[in-house]
Write a protein that holds these residues in place. Structure first.
Motif, mmCIF file in Angstrom:
data_model
loop_
_atom_site.group_PDB
_atom_site.id
_atom_site.type_symbol
_atom_site.label_atom_id
_atom_site.label_comp_id
_atom_site.label_asym_id
_atom_site.label_seq_id
_atom_site.Cartn_x
_atom_site.Cartn_y
_atom_site.Cartn_z
ATOM 1 N N THR A 275 11.385 38.778 -25.546
ATOM 2 C CA THR A 275 12.694 38.785 -26.195
ATOM 3 C C THR A 275 12.617 38.106 -27.551
ATOM 4 N N VAL A 276 13.509 38.523 -28.466
ATOM 5 C CA VAL A 276 13.558 37.944 -29.799
ATOM 6 C C VAL A 276 14.989 37.577 -30.141
ATOM 7 N N ASP A 277 15.125 36.595 -31.033
ATOM 8 C CA ASP A 277 16.424 36.173 -31.567
ATOM 9 C C ASP A 277 16.186 35.870 -33.045
ATOM 10 N N LEU A 278 16.385 36.890 -33.891
ATOM 11 C CA LEU A 278 16.035 36.806 -35.302
ATOM 12 C C LEU A 278 17.297 36.962 -36.131
ATOM 13 N N ALA A 279 17.488 36.075 -37.112
ATOM 14 C CA ALA A 279 18.693 36.140 -37.939
ATOM 15 C C ALA A 279 18.389 35.707 -39.366
ATOM 16 N N ASN A 280 18.865 36.530 -40.302
ATOM 17 C CA ASN A 280 18.877 36.182 -41.729
ATOM 18 C C ASN A 280 17.497 35.882 -42.298
ATOM 19 N N ASN A 281 16.497 36.597 -41.802
ATOM 20 C CA ASN A 281 15.173 36.441 -42.396
ATOM 21 C C ASN A 281 15.171 36.996 -43.812
ATOM 22 N N GLY A 282 14.541 36.281 -44.739
ATOM 23 C CA GLY A 282 14.549 36.693 -46.129
ATOM 24 C C GLY A 282 13.670 37.890 -46.411
ATOM 25 N N ASN A 283 12.625 38.091 -45.596
ATOM 26 C CA ASN A 283 11.770 39.263 -45.691
ATOM 27 C C ASN A 283 12.069 40.120 -44.464
ATOM 28 N N ASN A 284 11.144 40.981 -44.035
ATOM 29 C CA ASN A 284 11.401 41.799 -42.856
ATOM 30 C C ASN A 284 11.737 40.944 -41.648
ATOM 31 N N ALA A 285 12.759 41.344 -40.904
ATOM 32 C CA ALA A 285 12.970 40.711 -39.606
ATOM 33 C C ALA A 285 11.763 40.971 -38.719
ATOM 34 N N ILE A 286 11.296 42.228 -38.709
ATOM 35 C CA ILE A 286 10.096 42.621 -37.981
ATOM 36 C C ILE A 286 9.328 43.604 -38.853
ATOM 37 N N LEU A 287 8.034 43.403 -39.016
ATOM 38 C CA LEU A 287 7.168 44.377 -39.673
ATOM 39 C C LEU A 287 5.945 44.598 -38.799
ATOM 40 N N ILE A 288 5.752 45.854 -38.400
ATOM 41 C CA ILE A 288 4.570 46.242 -37.621
ATOM 42 C C ILE A 288 3.806 47.244 -38.475
ATOM 43 N N GLU A 289 2.567 46.867 -38.850
ATOM 44 C CA GLU A 289 1.801 47.626 -39.829
ATOM 45 C C GLU A 289 0.364 47.768 -39.342
ATOM 46 N N ASN A 290 -0.022 49.007 -38.990
ATOM 47 C CA ASN A 290 -1.377 49.286 -38.500
ATOM 48 C C ASN A 290 -1.704 48.444 -37.267
ATOM 49 N N CYS A 291 -0.841 48.553 -36.265
ATOM 50 C CA CYS A 291 -1.021 47.828 -35.011
ATOM 51 C C CYS A 291 -0.938 48.795 -33.827
#
Length: 356
Positions: A275-291
């Motif tokens: 589970t995640v609880d992400l708020a107001n991140n200045g960059n990507n909240a989530i970035l999945i790149e070549n995974c």
């Protein structure tokens, strides 16, 4: 959360001789203050003088494997290093202030077996606060670092690998770089990493397999950078046979502000985040790149940067990505389309551009 309970039991078994810092009868002890410190082993004085670091090192050098040093005194070691040998138990009950020694840890344990640091409070600006490589059965307990720069805990990249590393609660504020950075660990168990006002990552896992993490909690971590609260990089989770069968488990990620919330990059994978609880991140909240084989099973994203699946051309595209999320006030984008991506989205994303 069963995995945390299992870890707590293991840690308790490993540190039964020390219910709290300095309790019972340590084999050696460092006391004093200001410019007067004394190190004793049993009834024998092994150091007395003004050098806080030398008092600590003398106490450590006086004990054998399976024995314990309790550093009761607070002081400064300057730009120097304390070295812990195999089987020794080191308790920092006072506050150890440190300075920057290029390429070195303020406290190091290298190519050792069975080292334990049940308690430590550190301040200052180290190059690395704690530095390790080539360890087996290393146990870190309640580690608190209130830093003004540097990197908190580092497992070296270009050195011997580590096996069976356990950490309880790692609390790092003010590091200029990462709170915890791992390389080359097979068998890692962490209860909590709590990072606040940290310049780069909260927890950065690289070439680490068979990992179980309870909580990663980041507040203003990696602001203005591509780093963030939790980062998988450099083939993290890739098994020895090259596959990405699941072997990295994270119970919960909490992230507020800073840079990215969660970032998987450079052929990493084999991971489940419950589970995640992400708020107001200045960059990507989530970035999945070549995974490959990454699953986020639930939680929320509220505002901040987009939830993004991306790919660089130098690595194979994303594959076997599954994301279940409630997203409010943030964009969701998949570009390019991955191989076998599954989205289960609720909430009110600001925009949505994903592949069927």
């Amino acid at each position: 959360m069963t995995r945390i309970s299992i870890f707590t039991t293991v840690l308790a078994c490993a540190t039964t001789i020390s219910a709290q810092c300095g309790s019972g009868t340590p084999n050696a002890k460092v006391t004093g203050s200001g410019s007067a410190f004394t190190a004793v082993k049993g009834s024998t004085t092994v150091y007395t003088g003004s050098d806080y670091r030398l008092a600590i090192q003398s106490a450590l050098d006086s004990i054998s494997s399976g024995q314990r040093v309790s550093v009761i005194a607070s002081g400064s070691i300057g730009a120097n290093t304390i070295s812990i040998g195999s089987g020794k138990i080191f308790e920092g009950c006072g506050t150890i202030n440190v300075a920057n020694k290029a390429g070195k840890g303020a406290i190091e344990s290298l190519n050792t077996v069975g080292v334990q640091i049940p308690y430590l409070t550190m301040t200052g600006n180290p190059y690395f606060g704690l530095r390790f490589y080539g360890t087996k059965d290393l146990v870190l307990g309640k580690i608190t670092m209130n830093l003004s720069g540097g990197l908190g805990i580092r497992f070296d990249r270009d050195a011997a690998a580590n096996t069976n590393v356990k950490m309880d609660v790692i609390n790092v504020t003010g590091a200029g770089s990462h709170a915890v950075e791992t390389w080359n660990i097979d068998g890692l168990t962490i209860n909590q990493v709590i990072a606040k006002n940290v310049g780069e990552s909260g927890l950065l896992l690289q070439k680490t397999t068979n990992a179980k993490v309870g909580l990663v909690d980041g507040n203003n971590v990696g602001a203005g950078t591509g780093y963030g609260t939790l980062r998988f990089a450099n083939n993290n989770g890739q098994n020895a046979n090259g596959n990405y069968n699941t072997n990295v488990y994270v119970d919960k990620v909490v992230s507020r502000g800073g840079g990215r919330g969660i970032f998987c990059v450079s052929q990493s994978g084999g991971a489940v985040i419950t589970t995640v609880d992400l708020a107001n991140n200045g960059n990507n909240a989530i970035l999945i790149e070549n995974c490959y084989n990454i699953s986020i099973k639930g939680g929320t994203v509220n505002g901040g940067g987009e939830v993004r699946l991306a790919a660089r051309t130098e690595f194979p595209n994303n594959k076997d990505i599954s994301i279940t999320l409630k997203v409010d006030g943030a964009a969701v984008r998949e570009s390019p389309c991955g191989d076998n991506t599954t989205w289960t989205l609720t909430g009110s994303p600001s925009s949505k551009n994903i592949c069927a």
